[in-house]
Scaffold this active site. Structure first.
Site, PDB file in Angstrom:
ATOM      1  N   LYS A   1      54.810  99.472  55.006  1.00 50.06           N
ATOM      2  CA  LYS A   1      55.386  98.178  54.638  1.00 50.06           C
ATOM      3  C   LYS A   1      55.298  97.898  53.143  1.00 50.06           C
ATOM      4  O   LYS A   1      56.067  97.088  52.617  1.00 50.06           O
ATOM      5  CB  LYS A   1      54.695  97.053  55.418  1.00 50.06           C
ATOM      6  CG  LYS A   1      54.629  97.255  56.914  1.00 50.06           C
ATOM      7  CD  LYS A   1      55.977  97.540  57.548  1.00 50.06           C
ATOM      8  CE  LYS A   1      55.850  97.691  59.045  1.00 50.06           C
ATOM      9  NZ  LYS A   1      57.128  98.080  59.685  1.00 50.06           N
TER      10      LYS A   1
ATOM     11  N   TYR B   1      54.366  97.610  74.037  1.00 51.03           N
ATOM     12  CA  TYR B   1      53.943  97.595  72.640  1.00 51.03           C
ATOM     13  C   TYR B   1      52.439  97.375  72.532  1.00 51.03           C
ATOM     14  O   TYR B   1      51.896  96.437  73.135  1.00 51.03           O
ATOM     15  CB  TYR B   1      54.675  96.480  71.890  1.00 51.03           C
ATOM     16  CG  TYR B   1      54.207  96.304  70.465  1.00 51.03           C
ATOM     17  CD1 TYR B   1      54.771  97.037  69.438  1.00 51.03           C
ATOM     18  CD2 TYR B   1      53.174  95.419  70.158  1.00 51.03           C
ATOM     19  CE1 TYR B   1      54.343  96.898  68.133  1.00 51.03           C
ATOM     20  CE2 TYR B   1      52.725  95.273  68.850  1.00 51.03           C
ATOM     21  CZ  TYR B   1      53.311  96.011  67.851  1.00 51.03           C
ATOM     22  OH  TYR B   1      52.868  95.882  66.555  1.00 51.03           O
TER      23      TYR B   1
ATOM     24  N   TYR C   1      51.511 102.705  66.290  1.00 46.60           N
ATOM     25  CA  TYR C   1      52.719 103.327  65.744  1.00 46.60           C
ATOM     26  C   TYR C   1      52.577 104.843  65.584  1.00 46.60           C
ATOM     27  O   TYR C   1      53.111 105.614  66.373  1.00 46.60           O
ATOM     28  CB  TYR C   1      53.077 102.679  64.401  1.00 46.60           C
ATOM     29  CG  TYR C   1      53.458 101.237  64.519  1.00 46.60           C
ATOM     30  CD1 TYR C   1      54.785 100.862  64.747  1.00 46.60           C
ATOM     31  CD2 TYR C   1      52.508 100.220  64.416  1.00 46.60           C
ATOM     32  CE1 TYR C   1      55.152  99.533  64.876  1.00 46.60           C
ATOM     33  CE2 TYR C   1      52.856  98.891  64.540  1.00 46.60           C
ATOM     34  CZ  TYR C   1      54.180  98.546  64.774  1.00 46.60           C
ATOM     35  OH  TYR C   1      54.532  97.232  64.902  1.00 46.60           O
TER      36      TYR C   1
END
Length: 334
Positions: free
Chosen positions: A49, A263, A289
């Site tokens: 990010k 998730y 992830y």
């Protein structure tokens, strides 16, 4: 592609290393594995990010914002890096954390990324699973405007055409590194979630006519949903940077067979992948992830699907290992 046309503030330690995973390659019997270490971008333990935030916060400063607002799951890597970037640049920051993981533990709710969010002095709001997160962002922005502030809203994961510029830049960087090292890249593999990383890579590689396939391994949605969302953003990003012809739909690949129960919900394959990578390479993945993406990559290699033994495969490590502390019980010895 001339990314200097866009507002940007330098936050990341780049170029991030491109390293061989020789031990893991031997353990799996090929293909030749490499890792692009975007866990080493430097901001608040690093992660993918940070590349996106260079352009997002750059635009926020350009328009005179005094507060950035964003959202994510409780153990959001994106929120942690956004909070750090805001602190570094003297901006206020508000984050909205959604309780997406059912039956979470106390360590999940308070340690890892959450602990760092608090250390950065970030204003944190918690909402239940299923909340309209875009609506929640606009509600907070309205409150700030009503008090005379100037908010800048960053979408979840920093995934819009501005944030995706970070991974256009990563694509340029990766191809340059491969050319310098004499490495032919046959596949790029990474975790795909909020879509900005994959969309940016696709647009960047297409703009260079590199013709390197990008293989996303999904962490939250169905294949149809993920590929559709990635393609939409990849097209928007390509148009934004002036790539003629757009992105062909069949260039977008997302394998969503490794999500598991949802998730952020651990899987046995993720635990094995994180453990194997740690013990063979001394490399820490994250449980949400990169751990699930590596689990998918390992399974496909073992099944001799997608990748040939002589291929060179680059795994983009999107960071987030601080999140392991929110999942300590998952990795505890039996």
């Amino acid at each position: 592609m001339h990314l200097s046309r866009f507002p940007r503030i330098r936050l990341a330690h780049t170029p991030t290393p491109l390293e061989p995973l020789s031990n893991l390659t031997r353990a799996l019997g090929g293909p030749q594995l490499f890792v692009k270490r975007d866990d080493c971008t430097g901001l608040a333990t690093g992660g993918n990010k940070t590349r996106k935030l260079e352009f997002l916060v750059g635009e926020a400063l350009e328009v005179g914002a005094d507060t950035v607002i964003t959202q994510g799951a409780v153990q959001s890597n994106h929120c942690r890096q956004t909070a750090a970037a805001a602190t570094k640049l003297g901006l206020k920051c508000e984050i909205i954390l959604e309780r997406r993981v059912a039956e979470s533990t106390e360590e999940y709710e308070t340690s890892g990324n959450v602990l760092l969010d608090q250390l950065f002095g970030t204003a944190i709001r918690r909402v239940p699973a299923g909340t309209d997160m875009n609506g929640a962002l606009e509600e907070v922005a309205g409150e700030i405007r009503a008090k005379g502030g100037k908010p800048y809203v960053i979408p979840g994961g920093g995934s819009n055409r501005v944030g995706a510029l970070g991974y256009v830049g990563c694509a340029i960087e990766l191809v340059h590194q491969a050319n310098e090292a004499g490495i032919r890249i046959d596949h790029v593999v990474h975790a795909t979630g909020s879509t900005g990383t994959q969309a940016g890579l696709l647009a960047g590689l297409e703009g260079m006519n590199a013709r390197i396939p990008v293989y996303g391994i999904g962490v939250n949605r169905s294949k149809e949903q993920q590929e559709g969302a990635v393609h939409e953003l990849a097209e928007a990003t390509a148009e934004y940077i002036g790539v003629s012809g757009g992105i062909e739909r069949d260039r977008v690949v997302a394998n969503c067979d490794y999500v598991g129960q949802g998730y952020g919900v651990p899987t046995e394959a993720m635990v094995e992948a994180v453990t194997l990578t740690a013990r063979h390479e001394g490399l820490l993945l994250d449980p949400v992830y990169s751990g699930k993406a590596m689990a998918g990559l390992i399974d496909l290699i073992r099944r001799r699907e997608v990748f040939s033994k002589g291929d060179n495969v680059v795994f983009i490590h999107t960071g987030g290992s601080v999140g392991l502390f929110g999942y300590g019980q998952v990795f505890a010895p039996a």
